[in-house]
Motif scaffolding. Structure first.
Motif, short mmCIF file in Angstrom:
data_model
loop_
_atom_site.label_atom_id
_atom_site.label_comp_id
_atom_site.label_asym_id
_atom_site.label_seq_id
_atom_site.Cartn_x
_atom_site.Cartn_y
_atom_site.Cartn_z
N GLN A 2 0.84 -1.20 0.00
CA GLN A 2 0.00 0.00 0.00
C GLN A 2 0.88 1.26 0.00
O GLN A 2 0.55 2.24 -0.65
CB GLN A 2 -0.94 0.01 1.22
CG GLN A 2 -2.01 -1.06 1.16
CD GLN A 2 -2.92 -0.93 -0.04
OE1 GLN A 2 -3.08 0.13 -0.61
NE2 GLN A 2 -3.52 -2.04 -0.44
N PRO B 245 3.14 0.63 -4.19
CA PRO B 245 2.59 -0.47 -4.99
C PRO B 245 3.65 -1.13 -5.87
O PRO B 245 4.56 -0.48 -6.39
CB PRO B 245 1.51 0.22 -5.83
CG PRO B 245 1.10 1.41 -5.00
CD PRO B 245 2.36 1.86 -4.33
N ASP C 252 -2.77 3.78 -4.57
CA ASP C 252 -4.12 3.23 -4.64
C ASP C 252 -5.07 3.99 -3.72
O ASP C 252 -6.22 4.27 -4.09
CB ASP C 252 -4.11 1.74 -4.30
CG ASP C 252 -3.35 0.91 -5.33
OD1 ASP C 252 -3.20 1.38 -6.47
OD2 ASP C 252 -2.91 -0.20 -4.98
#
Length: 198
Positions: free
Chosen positions: A23, A26, A45
């Motif tokens: 996270q 990525p 993200d």
């Protein structure tokens, strides 16, 4: 790397547990050979959500990330601390860190500060109520102060020495350059040697 002594600035609250390195950075961005350009894709993200904290203009310029427990879990990738640093973070404060992530941070000059869950929650509450609330982290004194929050933190003394003196593993090794050269000079010619630095 630059020495880390006293960090002053403001906080970015990200109260989530088990934030993993995929996270933070990525996997699709691990193919680059350069060590630049990671700040713009850190938390990529989650940044797709307009309500994500890094999209909130009130937290632009915040240089201390306050996160939940087990920050940096998952696979080892130096790209995660690179991205956090290149975004502008100088320190991450959390109740706990994944060991590999903490080690990668230390080797790259990003300070990790471990405080109790209650202390971290107070910091998150403070930053949520007032995004401009100041914070001061003094690594030599091992103290963190943010308005009513006054905490002392523990840190491995070898890591502290590296950070305060701006030493990455290569710089640490080069402190023994003369000894290494003397050792190599004594080795028989038939064994491998390391050429002296220019």
């Amino acid at each position: 790397m630059d020495p880390v002594t006293v960090i002053t600035g403001t906080m970015v609250p990200l109260w989530r547990a088990d934030i993993d390195t995929d996270q933070i950075m990525p996997k699709q961005h691990l193919k680059k050979v350069e060590r630049t350009g990671y700040g713009e894709v850190v938390f990529e993200d989650w940044r797709a959500d307009p309500d994500f904290v890094l999209n909130d203009p009130r937290y632009q310029g915040g240089n201390v990330l306050v996160a939940g427990p087990n920050f940096g879990t998952g696979s080892s990738r130096e790209h995660a601390p690179w991205g956090l640093q290149q975004y502008g973070f100088e320190a991450v404060v959390a109740p706990s860190f994944a060991d590999i992530f903490r080690t990668n941070c230390a080797k790259n000059g990003l300070l990790t500060v471990e405080l109790s869950t209650a202390a971290c929650e107070r910091l998150v509450d403070l930053a949520t109520a007032d995004p401009s609330a100041p914070i001061r982290i003094d690594l030599p004194e091992q103290t963190l102060v943010a308005e009513s929050v006054h905490e002392r933190f523990e840190i491995d003394q070898h890591t502290k020495h590296m950070l305060v003196n701006g030493l990455d593993p290569i710089a640490l090794t080069l402190q023994h350059d003369e000894d290494i050269g003397a050792y190599e000079a004594r080795r028989p010619a038939r064994k491998p040697t390391t050429p002296a630095r220019a």
